[in-house]
Design an enzyme around this catalytic site. Sequence first.
Site, PDB file in Angstrom:
ATOM      1  N   GLU A 126      71.628  64.509  40.303  1.00 28.23           N
ATOM      2  CA  GLU A 126      70.951  65.865  40.303  1.00 28.23           C
ATOM      3  C   GLU A 126      71.532  67.089  39.473  1.00 28.23           C
ATOM      4  O   GLU A 126      70.959  67.485  38.676  1.00 28.23           O
ATOM      5  CB  GLU A 126      71.116  66.501  41.755  1.00 28.23           C
ATOM      6  CG  GLU A 126      70.344  65.446  42.757  1.00 28.23           C
ATOM      7  CD  GLU A 126      68.642  65.202  42.390  1.00 28.23           C
ATOM      8  OE1 GLU A 126      68.160  65.932  41.524  1.00 28.23           O
ATOM      9  OE2 GLU A 126      68.358  64.259  42.782  1.00 28.23           O
ATOM     10  N   HIS A 135      65.210  60.941  33.597  1.00 31.11           N
ATOM     11  CA  HIS A 135      65.529  59.559  34.014  1.00 31.11           C
ATOM     12  C   HIS A 135      65.724  58.632  32.916  1.00 31.11           C
ATOM     13  O   HIS A 135      65.421  58.484  31.936  1.00 31.11           O
ATOM     14  CB  HIS A 135      64.395  59.106  35.116  1.00 31.11           C
ATOM     15  CG  HIS A 135      64.768  60.145  36.404  1.00 31.11           C
ATOM     16  ND1 HIS A 135      63.551  59.958  37.407  1.00 31.11           N
ATOM     17  CD2 HIS A 135      65.645  60.397  37.079  1.00 31.11           C
ATOM     18  CE1 HIS A 135      63.813  60.623  38.469  1.00 31.11           C
ATOM     19  NE2 HIS A 135      65.052  60.903  38.113  1.00 31.11           N
ATOM     20  N   CYS A 136      66.399  57.881  33.239  1.00 24.70           N
ATOM     21  CA  CYS A 136      66.946  56.653  32.410  1.00 24.70           C
ATOM     22  C   CYS A 136      66.644  55.271  32.768  1.00 24.70           C
ATOM     23  O   CYS A 136      66.820  54.914  33.889  1.00 24.70           O
ATOM     24  CB  CYS A 136      68.596  56.611  32.232  1.00 24.70           C
ATOM     25  SG  CYS A 136      69.477  55.394  31.208  1.00 24.70           S
TER      26      CYS A 136
HETATM   27 ZN    ZN Z   1      66.202  61.964  39.294  1.00 32.23          ZN
HETATM   28 ZN    ZN Z   2      71.363  56.692  31.258  1.00 34.71          ZN
END
Ligand code: ZN
Ligand code: ZN
Length: 182
Positions: A126, A135-136
């Site tokens: 967060e 996001h990854c």
């Molecule tokens: Zn997230």
């Molecule tokens: Zn990442």
Amino acid sequence: VGVVPAGSDLLSAAKVVAGHVTGFLQLACQVLPEIAGPTFALDRQRHQYNAGRIIDFYDQCGCSGPAKVIYLVNLDLFEPVFTHVFGESRMGGRVALVSVHRLMPTEPAQPPHWGLERVAKVALHELGHLFALTHCDDTGCLMHFAGDSGVLDTIPLLFCRYCRQSLEEALIRYCRLPRSRV
Ligand SMILES: [Zn+2]
Ligand SMILES: [Zn+2]
């Protein structure tokens, strides 16, 4: 960065989160005084607490103090599109919310530090959003989206090199902001 235990029995989790923020990001982080839990955000139909409402509330009530604040709660949080969330924050925002509610182990065989490690992972995730990380796709990265604790447990306590880089760039930009905005 500040960590606020919003509710009782959250002090040790708050200390673990603060330790991880300092250890992983080399950012000054302090545990702030305990406040009452945000029980006003109860949704009577769902019997859960509305994470967005809580963030809006804390965002409005704290103009002074640390630049980024992580509020820890022990409430079952939801967002309208999800059945539940472990944490919530707005991209580039000031306030993040993390709940220990679904993270602490329920079976006696599971030691409590498992739960605390999950809490630390969600808090760092967060905080990543607060520093504008998205996001990854990398399942070995803290910025990977984890909808349940099973997925969360497979994610290591590490940012991938791309997220790490973005985070370091964000921190440099951030530290150059005029004092009044920090
Ligand atoms: Zn997230
Ligand atoms: Zn990442």
